[in-house]
Write a protein that holds these residues in place. Structure first.
Motif, short mmCIF file in Angstrom:
data_model
loop_
_atom_site.label_atom_id
_atom_site.label_comp_id
_atom_site.label_asym_id
_atom_site.label_seq_id
_atom_site.Cartn_x
_atom_site.Cartn_y
_atom_site.Cartn_z
N PRO A 1 0.81 -1.23 -0.03
CA PRO A 1 0.15 -0.13 -0.03
C PRO A 1 0.86 1.14 -0.16
O PRO A 1 2.02 1.31 0.68
CB PRO A 1 -0.71 -0.15 1.45
N LEU A 2 0.61 2.25 -0.72
CA LEU A 2 1.22 3.52 -0.77
C LEU A 2 1.44 4.22 0.45
O LEU A 2 2.58 4.81 0.68
CB LEU A 2 0.86 4.42 -2.14
N THR A 3 0.20 4.30 1.41
CA THR A 3 0.38 4.81 2.53
C THR A 3 -0.31 4.06 3.66
O THR A 3 -0.94 3.09 3.22
CB THR A 3 -0.30 6.37 2.32
N VAL A 4 -0.16 4.37 4.81
CA VAL A 4 -0.98 3.71 5.89
C VAL A 4 -1.91 4.74 6.55
O VAL A 4 -1.68 5.98 6.43
CB VAL A 4 0.02 3.33 6.94
N GLU A 5 -2.97 4.38 7.08
CA GLU A 5 -3.71 5.05 7.76
C GLU A 5 -3.13 6.05 9.14
O GLU A 5 -2.54 5.40 9.74
CB GLU A 5 -4.97 4.57 8.37
N THR A 6 -3.40 7.09 9.05
CA THR A 6 -2.88 8.08 10.51
C THR A 6 -4.03 8.76 10.98
O THR A 6 -5.12 8.95 10.25
CB THR A 6 -1.77 9.00 10.11
N TYR A 7 -4.05 8.79 12.12
CA TYR A 7 -5.21 9.56 12.94
C TYR A 7 -4.63 10.67 13.78
O TYR A 7 -3.65 10.53 14.18
CB TYR A 7 -6.06 8.58 13.75
N GLN A 8 -5.56 11.74 13.92
CA GLN A 8 -5.30 12.70 15.15
C GLN A 8 -6.09 12.18 16.26
O GLN A 8 -7.40 11.83 15.98
CB GLN A 8 -5.50 14.13 14.57
N VAL A 9 -5.50 12.18 17.47
CA VAL A 9 -6.04 12.04 18.75
C VAL A 9 -6.02 13.22 19.70
O VAL A 9 -4.84 14.00 19.71
CB VAL A 9 -5.76 10.63 19.42
N GLU A 10 -6.74 13.48 20.71
CA GLU A 10 -6.62 14.30 21.66
C GLU A 10 -6.25 13.66 22.74
O GLU A 10 -6.76 12.87 23.17
CB GLU A 10 -8.37 15.16 21.58
N SER A 11 -5.29 14.19 23.27
CA SER A 11 -4.80 13.74 24.69
C SER A 11 -4.91 15.02 25.96
O SER A 11 -4.68 16.01 25.50
CB SER A 11 -3.04 13.55 24.76
N VAL A 12 -5.03 14.47 26.90
CA VAL A 12 -5.59 15.39 28.26
C VAL A 12 -4.10 15.09 29.16
O VAL A 12 -3.76 14.03 29.46
CB VAL A 12 -6.98 14.99 28.83
#
Length: 75
Positions: free
Chosen positions: A56-67
């Motif tokens: 696969p050309l890319t992998v999934e990335t996500y943004q998460v909020e941390s406290v």
């Protein structure tokens, strides 16, 4: 295509840059601007190799909020 990149200046003043959505796609530069230009070549090369290997050309990335542990958000 646009990609998010991560920039960090190491202890020797060299700018390290990586593209987290393409595993192993890392470059560097003596200046921030040089690193940003170099990662464009690295992204193109990584995409070419991954395509040739059938990965696969890319992998999934996500943004998460941390406290913070104190309960307030990071600033």
């Amino acid at each position: 295509m646009k990609f998010n990149v991560i920039l960090d200046c190491d202890e020797d003043g060299v700018w390290i840059i990586e593209c987290p959505s393409i595993p192993g796609c890392v470059s560097q530069g003596q200046t921030r601007e040089e690193a940003l230009e170099n990662i464009k070549d690295a992204i193109a090369a990584c995409m070419k190799v991954r395509g040739e290997l059938g990965l696969p050309l890319t992998v999934e990335t996500y943004q998460v909020e941390s406290v913070c542990s104190s309960g307030s958000q990071w600033t």
